[in-house]
Design a protein around this motif. Structure first.
Motif, PDB file in Angstrom:
ATOM      1  N   ASN A  53       6.277  -7.202  -1.166  1.00  0.00           N
ATOM      2  CA  ASN A  53       7.356  -7.059  -2.152  1.00  0.00           C
ATOM      3  C   ASN A  53       8.001  -5.698  -1.905  1.00  0.00           C
ATOM      4  N   MET A 109       5.110  -2.613  -2.936  1.00  0.00           N
ATOM      5  CA  MET A 109       4.129  -2.765  -3.986  1.00  0.00           C
ATOM      6  C   MET A 109       2.835  -3.343  -3.432  1.00  0.00           C
ATOM      7  N   LEU A 114      -0.622  -4.131  -5.190  1.00  0.00           N
ATOM      8  CA  LEU A 114      -1.447  -4.115  -6.388  1.00  0.00           C
ATOM      9  C   LEU A 114      -2.924  -4.315  -6.074  1.00  0.00           C
ATOM     10  N   ASP A 149      -4.899  -0.769  -6.104  1.00  0.00           N
ATOM     11  CA  ASP A 149      -4.787   0.136  -7.236  1.00  0.00           C
ATOM     12  C   ASP A 149      -3.804   1.270  -6.964  1.00  0.00           C
ATOM     13  N   TYR A 150      -2.845   1.038  -6.104  1.00  0.00           N
ATOM     14  CA  TYR A 150      -1.880   2.083  -5.801  1.00  0.00           C
ATOM     15  C   TYR A 150      -0.505   1.791  -6.364  1.00  0.00           C
ATOM     16  N   GLY A 151      -0.291   0.603  -6.885  1.00  0.00           N
ATOM     17  CA  GLY A 151       1.037   0.315  -7.401  1.00  0.00           C
ATOM     18  C   GLY A 151       2.050   0.385  -6.280  1.00  0.00           C
ATOM     19  N   TYR A 152       2.966   1.298  -6.412  1.00  0.00           N
ATOM     20  CA  TYR A 152       3.974   1.488  -5.385  1.00  0.00           C
ATOM     21  C   TYR A 152       3.518   2.491  -4.334  1.00  0.00           C
ATOM     22  N   PHE A 182       5.851   4.712  -1.808  1.00  0.00           N
ATOM     23  CA  PHE A 182       7.258   5.012  -1.607  1.00  0.00           C
ATOM     24  C   PHE A 182       7.531   5.495  -0.194  1.00  0.00           C
TER      25      PHE A 182
END
Lengths: 110, 113
Positions: free
Chosen positions: B32, B94, B96, B99-102, B104
């Motif tokens: 994503n 992303m 998930l 456990d890092y989320g995004y 960048f």
């Protein structure tokens, strides 16, 4: 409308001080709360909080989430000049949408 | 390991000129991908996201468009830049599962003159 509010927006402290950054959220289908540190370019991940009341720690940084009161705090103890940055709070929904707060700009003076 | 690349780092473009910012991800498949813009004091604003090749969702109407020509490539474009397009643009991936989320990209500072 989903929103995330951070306070203060700007903070100036001296090295050795302890700071608390606040983040409150109003988000539909809330899943987790994330904290990022942004220095000059891309934000870097600090914490992801999903459960209420469980403190996460990394060195001098710690964070906790209160899902009843819809807020989180980020604590930094014994601040150093290298802690100077913008700290971003973001709410993640179950729909995998992020809602970011405006950030808190922390300046640590020597 | 997964990495995300974004370029250029800095861009100065005249009003009315086209724009193309590129973002690529390595080490994962079918990610994503997201484009954000950051204005001073206003946090991150989601512009576009993509869950797969050719699939683009726009969050805000504006002078920009996005494309996903390949699985790990996400492009932000404009046919004619406006002064108000100036800002700091971030691509994000992303994850998930870790456990890092995004994660960048390094960002692009765009100045329209």
């Amino acid at each position: 409308e989903d929103k995330v509010v951070q306070s203060p927006l700007s903070l100036v402290v001296h090295e050795g001080d302890t700071v608390t950054l606040n983040c409150s959220y109003e988000v539909t289908n809330f899943r987790s709360l994330l904290w990022y540190k942004q220095e000059k370019k891309a934000p870097t991940f600090l914490f992801m909080l999903t459960s209420s009341g469980i403190e996460k720690k990394s060195g001098r940084l710690s964070s906790i989430l209160d899902k009843k009161e819809l807020f989180s705090i980020l604590n930094i103890t014994a601040t150093q000049t290298g802690d100077s940055a913008v700290y971003l709070c973001a709410a993640l929904t179950f729909g995998q949408n992020f809602v970011f707060g405006p950030g808190t700009r922390l300046s640590v003076l020597p | 390991s997964q990495t995300i690349h974004q370029w250029p780092a800095t861009l100065v473009q005249p009003v009315g000129s086209p724009l193309s910012l590129e973002c690529t991800v390595e080490g994962t498949s079918n990610p994503n991908l997201y484009w954000y813009r950051q204005a001073a004091g206003r946090g991150l604003q989601l512009l576009f996201y993509s869950v797969g090749i050719g699939q683009i969702s726009s969050e805000v109407p504006q002078n920009l468009s996005a494309s996903r020509p390949q699985d790990r490539q996400f492009i932000l474009s404009s046919k004619k830049l406006l002064l108000s397009d100036s800002g700091f643009y971030l691509c994000a991936w992303m994850n998930l599962r870790e456990d890092y989320g995004y994660t960048f990209g390094s960002g692009t500072r765009l100045t329209v003159v």
